[in-house]
Design a protein around this motif. Sequence first.
Motif, PDB file in Angstrom:
ATOM      1  N   GLY A  64       0.778  -1.229   0.000  1.00 52.03           N
ATOM      2  CA  GLY A  64       0.000   0.000   0.000  1.00 52.03           C
ATOM      3  C   GLY A  64       0.812   1.282   0.000  1.00 52.03           C
ATOM      4  N   GLY A 120      -2.502   1.896  -3.626  1.00 52.19           N
ATOM      5  CA  GLY A 120      -2.530   1.953  -2.174  1.00 52.19           C
ATOM      6  C   GLY A 120      -3.263   0.819  -1.500  1.00 52.19           C
ATOM      7  N   ARG A 121      -3.237  -0.373  -2.086  1.00 52.55           N
ATOM      8  CA  ARG A 121      -3.962  -1.510  -1.522  1.00 52.55           C
ATOM      9  C   ARG A 121      -3.071  -2.324  -0.575  1.00 52.55           C
TER      10      ARG A 121
END
Length: 466
Positions: A179, A184-185
């Motif tokens: 992220g 941004g995971r």
Amino acid sequence: MSANAFPPGFLFGAATSAYQIEGGWDADGKGPSIWDHFARLPGRIQRNHNGDVACNTYFDFATDIDIMRRLGLQAYRFSVAWARVLPLGRGAINEKGLDYYDRLVDALLAAGIKPFVTLFHWDLPLALQREMGGFDSRDCAAIFADYAEIVGRRLGDRVKQWITLNEPWVHATLGHLRGLHAPGRLNPWAYLRVIHHQLLGHGLAAAQLKGVHADAQVGISLNMGPVYPATDSEVDRAAAGLGDQFINRIFLDPLFRGQYPEPLWGRLRAFRPPVQPGDMETIAHPLDFVGINYYTRIHVRHAWYVPFVGFWPNDLPVVAGRVAPWRKNGYSQMGWEVYPAGLFELLFRMKQEYGNPAVYITENGAAFADTVSDDGRVHDPQRQQFLEQHTDMVSAAARAGVNVRGYFAWSLIDNFEWAYGYDKRFGIVYVDFATQRRIIKDSGYWYQSLIQGQAAGERSGAATEP
């Protein structure tokens, strides 16, 4: 180095990427990318910087091409902003976006500079991320290939060298596992899907590009680094083997051997994406070249507490109560160890283990704290030494029979350094971001002299041939 330290025809260039330099984030119909969105999220980027203006090259690339000409660059690697060409990632084409790259390619060729075009350098159209999760979706691979065909049709009569993806490991790892980059995971379930779908997209795009222009030379740029155990213990040596699979072989093996590396692939069974019949054949279609992006080596240690893989990068300066020997080398401002021999190791490995394919060093450079001196110059002896040491390694690899064809310094100009904003300077050309003034650094003038020396050696060699 001698004047003939590199093979005849060896290319010297520099590299950049669209989001890091272009600016014009919404100019002339460009759609938003995941980086346009990510950089606006509070706290994601150092000092809340963004790439809205960056180095302003969407509105002025002539200044930098003039600098390239002065430096004697023979090639320039840049990326196309996908959302500038296809604002929604697919569908309606933004002709003004294609016109921009048309003009850029023509200007480079007029200056005698060979364009190397990267199609995806992390700035995925935001619409595709919101609609399908980007490369988390298998459909994105085919959409990427369609985009590659569109750009290939417009530029392929003049552009012969194509790079499908830049550092797919970073997009998967920093963007989807940790992220730290767009989108941004923090999703371990997405990680291997993004890797596989990027590789599938590479294979499909390569076929599309060659279908448009049969003489297209298509490759991929991988960030690579030799992996070492943090200590000489058996468990750390085993961890280093897994670390090598995780960082390097996760791409090299499918591209060159048509399979993912074991035992890593087996350990990650719970996270593996569906691999459909024909996928690995598409991915392993012969490359015309492979790009290596090299910055540092990696040390890993056994870490029983890390699920499935059991290793972790060793970022601590003390190992077993003493300073590790590899910590005695210098470091860049990024905190990366300066280790030139690692570049030779990577290059020689391509010869020994992967059939000696054509290789370009598509990125190599270092960030240091540059300032303009009272004499108006930018003196950067550490970067100059870095470039000299690493180009020495490339020359040594060529003499050892490695099929290395060119070297691209990262980067041509200081630019937006992703999560670090504008605080890390990699350029051989200084940029005053407030005024957009450019100053060639001492490292840039050193690079100029290297290129001139090689060119003079080639001319001398040609003159003495019977």
